[in-house]
Enzyme design. Structure first.
Site, PDB file in Angstrom:
ATOM      1  N   SER A 109       5.867   4.216   0.265  1.00  0.00           N
ATOM      2  CA  SER A 109       5.097   2.949   0.152  1.00  0.00           C
ATOM      3  C   SER A 109       5.228   1.989   1.417  1.00  0.00           C
ATOM      4  CB  SER A 109       5.594   2.289  -1.182  1.00  0.00           C
ATOM      5  OG  SER A 109       5.115   3.160  -2.313  1.00  0.00           O
ATOM      6  N   VAL A 110       4.509   0.890   1.196  1.00  0.00           N
ATOM      7  CA  VAL A 110       4.713  -0.007   2.304  1.00  0.00           C
ATOM      8  C   VAL A 110       4.841  -1.435   1.321  1.00  0.00           C
ATOM      9  CG1 VAL A 110       3.910  -1.317   4.406  1.00  0.00           C
ATOM     10  CG2 VAL A 110       3.278   1.075   3.963  1.00  0.00           C
ATOM     11  N   ARG A 159      -8.283   2.219  11.097  1.00  0.00           N
ATOM     12  CA  ARG A 159      -7.336   2.371   9.914  1.00  0.00           C
ATOM     13  C   ARG A 159      -5.996   2.026  10.328  1.00  0.00           C
ATOM     14  NH1 ARG A 159      -9.164   7.401  10.692  1.00  0.00           N
ATOM     15  NH2 ARG A 159      -7.588   9.208  11.464  1.00  0.00           N
ATOM     16  N   ASN A 160      -5.518   2.410  11.535  1.00  0.00           N
ATOM     17  CA  ASN A 160      -4.453   2.447  12.351  1.00  0.00           C
ATOM     18  C   ASN A 160      -4.221   1.077  13.054  1.00  0.00           C
ATOM     19  OD1 ASN A 160      -3.310   4.456  10.778  1.00  0.00           O
ATOM     20  ND2 ASN A 160      -3.834   5.926  12.257  1.00  0.00           N
ATOM     21  N   ASP A 194       1.045   1.994  13.337  1.00  0.00           N
ATOM     22  CA  ASP A 194       1.179   3.381  12.573  1.00  0.00           C
ATOM     23  C   ASP A 194       1.360   4.413  13.736  1.00  0.00           C
ATOM     24  OD1 ASP A 194       1.148   5.751  10.985  1.00  0.00           O
ATOM     25  OD2 ASP A 194      -0.455   4.870   9.658  1.00  0.00           O
ATOM     26  N   ASP A 220      -3.391   9.374  16.843  1.00  0.00           N
ATOM     27  CA  ASP A 220      -4.070   8.829  15.388  1.00  0.00           C
ATOM     28  C   ASP A 220      -4.529   7.499  15.728  1.00  0.00           C
ATOM     29  OD1 ASP A 220      -5.241   9.356  13.095  1.00  0.00           O
ATOM     30  OD2 ASP A 220      -3.312   9.100  12.138  1.00  0.00           O
ATOM     31  N   GLY A 245       0.653  -1.209   0.173  1.00  0.00           N
ATOM     32  CA  GLY A 245      -0.083  -0.012   0.134  1.00  0.00           C
ATOM     33  C   GLY A 245       0.733   1.527  -0.112  1.00  0.00           C
ATOM     34  N   GLN A 246       0.306   2.302   0.059  1.00  0.00           N
ATOM     35  CA  GLN A 246       0.753   3.584  -0.274  1.00  0.00           C
ATOM     36  C   GLN A 246       0.701   4.446   1.243  1.00  0.00           C
ATOM     37  OE1 GLN A 246       2.712   5.250  -2.358  1.00  0.00           O
ATOM     38  NE2 GLN A 246       2.563   3.822  -3.828  1.00  0.00           N
ATOM     39  N   GLY A 247       1.540   4.726   1.966  1.00  0.00           N
ATOM     40  CA  GLY A 247       1.542   5.754   3.053  1.00  0.00           C
ATOM     41  C   GLY A 247       1.556   7.042   2.657  1.00  0.00           C
ATOM     42  N   GLU A 248       1.503   7.955   3.880  1.00  0.00           N
ATOM     43  CA  GLU A 248       1.470   9.211   3.567  1.00  0.00           C
ATOM     44  C   GLU A 248       2.828   9.967   2.921  1.00  0.00           C
ATOM     45  OE1 GLU A 248       0.500  13.600   5.693  1.00  0.00           O
ATOM     46  OE2 GLU A 248       0.495  11.731   7.050  1.00  0.00           O
TER      47      GLU A 248
END
Length: 360
Positions: A73-74, A204-205, A218, A200, A67-70
C-alpha cells in the site's frame, strides 16, 4: 520468446513473459546493472543528495491509505524532522508488507537502490528516506497532492468547459497539456543524464502537484546503467514498449524515449489507452510490422511529428531527451494551441477500462 499465462479475454496491456536467466554484466549495484567509468553528470542547477540514513519510525505517523501498489500500500504520513526539515513534513510512504514474495522484496530494494541515486529535481519525485530495520519496510517519498497524471487527464473529461485559452478555464487548457509533456521531458532529461532507465514511463507513473507541475515517479521497474537486458519473468507494459524491448529484451534511454512518445499521445487524448481497439497481440504484431498510431485530429502536426520521432524503429534515430526538452521549450515559448480540445471527439478515444492486474 515464450509467451506465458495469457488470457485471451483480458486486454490489460501487460503480458507475462518468461525469459531465460542470463547475466549480462559483472558489475552490480544492489541488483542493478552498473556502469564503471564515464560517470553521469547531474543537471548543474540541482544538488545531489547524500545517501539518506534510516529514518526513525518513532518520528513517522502513518495516516490514511492513498492507494494500492503492486507489492503493498501507499500511505500519506507525517514525518518529524525528515531530510533536514524542521517540524512536520507530509510524505508518501510505500509499504512492503511482511510475508510477501521474494520477487516483491527484490523489487522493493531495487527501487530503493535507484532512489538513492536520484538527487533532486523539480520534475522528479524526491526520495526522503527509508525504514528497513524491521517489517514492514517503508520508502519515504515526497508527497504530491494532485494524484497521477493519468487520473488528472481522465477526470478532466468530465469537465464540460474545454478552454483553449491560456487562463480562466476550470478544466485543463491546451497550454496545461503541453506543459505536462514539457515537465516530464525535463524530468527524464535529468534521469537520463544519471543513466537511470525508467522502463515504465506512462501517465500513470507521473504525479501532478497542486500547481500542476508534473513529477516522474514510480521507479519500481527502473535500473541504473546505459543498457539493461531483461532476464526474468514479469508483467510488461506492452503498449508503451519499443520493439527492441518487446522482441529482444533490451532497454536503453531510447526505449524510454519511445515510451515518452506514447505518454505524449496519452496527454493529447486525455488519458485514453494507447492503441485503442487493439489486443495485446495485435499491438505487438503491429509494432513489429511498423504500425504507428495515427495523429489525433485535434493534435497539432508539430506534436505528432515529435511523437513519430520517438517511435522511430531505429533507436539511434530517436531524439535524446535533451532534444525533446528543447523542442518543447520552443513550443512553450509560443502562444499557439497545439492541442485543440474543443474538437476532441471523446468517443474516438474512450478506451479507458483495463483489467484489475494492469498497472493503469
Amino acid at each position: 520468446m515464450e509467451l506465458d499465462n495469457v488470457r485471451g479475454d483480458v486486454d490489460d496491456g501487460y503480458q507475462s513473459v518468461k525469459m531465460p536467466h542470463r547475466r549480462t554484466s559483472d558489475h552490480t549495484y544492489q541488483g542493478l546493472m552498473a556502469i564503471r567509468g564515464n560517470e553521469p553528470t547531474s543537471d548543474g542547477a540541482y544538488e545531489d543528495l547524500k545517501e539518506p540514513s534510516e529514518f526513525a519510525r518513532s518520528q513517522l505517523n502513518i495516516k490514511e491509505e492513498l492507494g494500492q501498489g503492486e507489492f503493498g500500500s501507499v500511505f500519506k504520513a507525517d514525518a518529524w524532522k525528515i531530510s533536514g526539515s524542521a517540524g512536520v513534513t507530509t510524505v508518501a510512504v510505500k509499504e512492503l508488507k511482511g510475508m510477501t514474495s521474494p520477487a516483491a522484496s527484490t523489487a522493493f530494494f531495487k527501487e530503493l537502490a535507484v532512489l538513492k541515486l536520484l538527487g533532486t529535481h523539480p520534475n522528479v519525485v524526491s526520495f526522503l528516506g527509508c525504514c528497513t530495520d524491521t517489517d514492514p519496510f517503508y520508502l519515504l517519498l515526497e508527497y504530491v497532492s494532485g494524484g497521477s497524471l493519468q487520473s488528472t487527464l481522465r477526470t478532466s473529461r468530465t469537465q464540460q468547459t474545454y478552454g483553449n485559452l491560456h487562463g480562466g478555464s476550470k478544466s485543463l487548457s491546451s497550454r496545461d497539456l503541453t506543459r505536462f509533456a514539457w515537465d516530464v521531458a525535463k524530468g527524464m532529461t535529468f534521469l537520463s543524464a544519471k543513466k537511470i532507465l525508467h522502463r515504465d514511463l506512462a501517465t500513470r507513473n507521473v504525479l501532478v502537484s497542486k500547481d500542476k507541475t508534473c513529477k516522474v515517479s514510480d521507479f519500481g521497474f527502473s535500473r541504473e546503467g546505459d543498457e539493461y537486458e531483461r532476464t526474468t519473468k514479469t508483467r510488461l507494459p506492452i503498449r508503451w514498449m519499443a520493439p527492441e524491448s518487446l522482441f529482444h529484451r533490451k532497454y536503453t534511454t531510447k526505449t524510454d524515449v519511445w515510451a515518452f512518445g506514447v505518454l505524449l499521445w496519452e496527454i493529447v487524448t486525455l488519458g485514453a489507452t494507447p492503441y485503442p481497439g487493439m489486443s495485446k497481440r495485435e499491438v505487438m504484431d503491429g509494432v513489429q510490422q511498423g504500425y504507428r498510431m495515427e495523429k489525433p485530429p485535434h493534435c497539432d502536426q508539430k506534436l505528432y511529428t515529435l511523437m513519430l520521432s520517438c517511435w522511430n524503429a531505429d533507436p539511434a534515430r530517436r531524439p535524446e531527451f535533451r532534444k525533446i526538452q528543447r523542442t518543447l521549450d520552443t513550443l512553450m515559448e509560443t502562444e499557439h494551441d497545439y492541442i485543440n480540445l474543443a474538437s476532441l471527439d471523446e468517443n474516438t478515444y474512450q478506451s479507458l477500462q483495463t483489467a484489475m492486474d494492469e498497472k493503469y
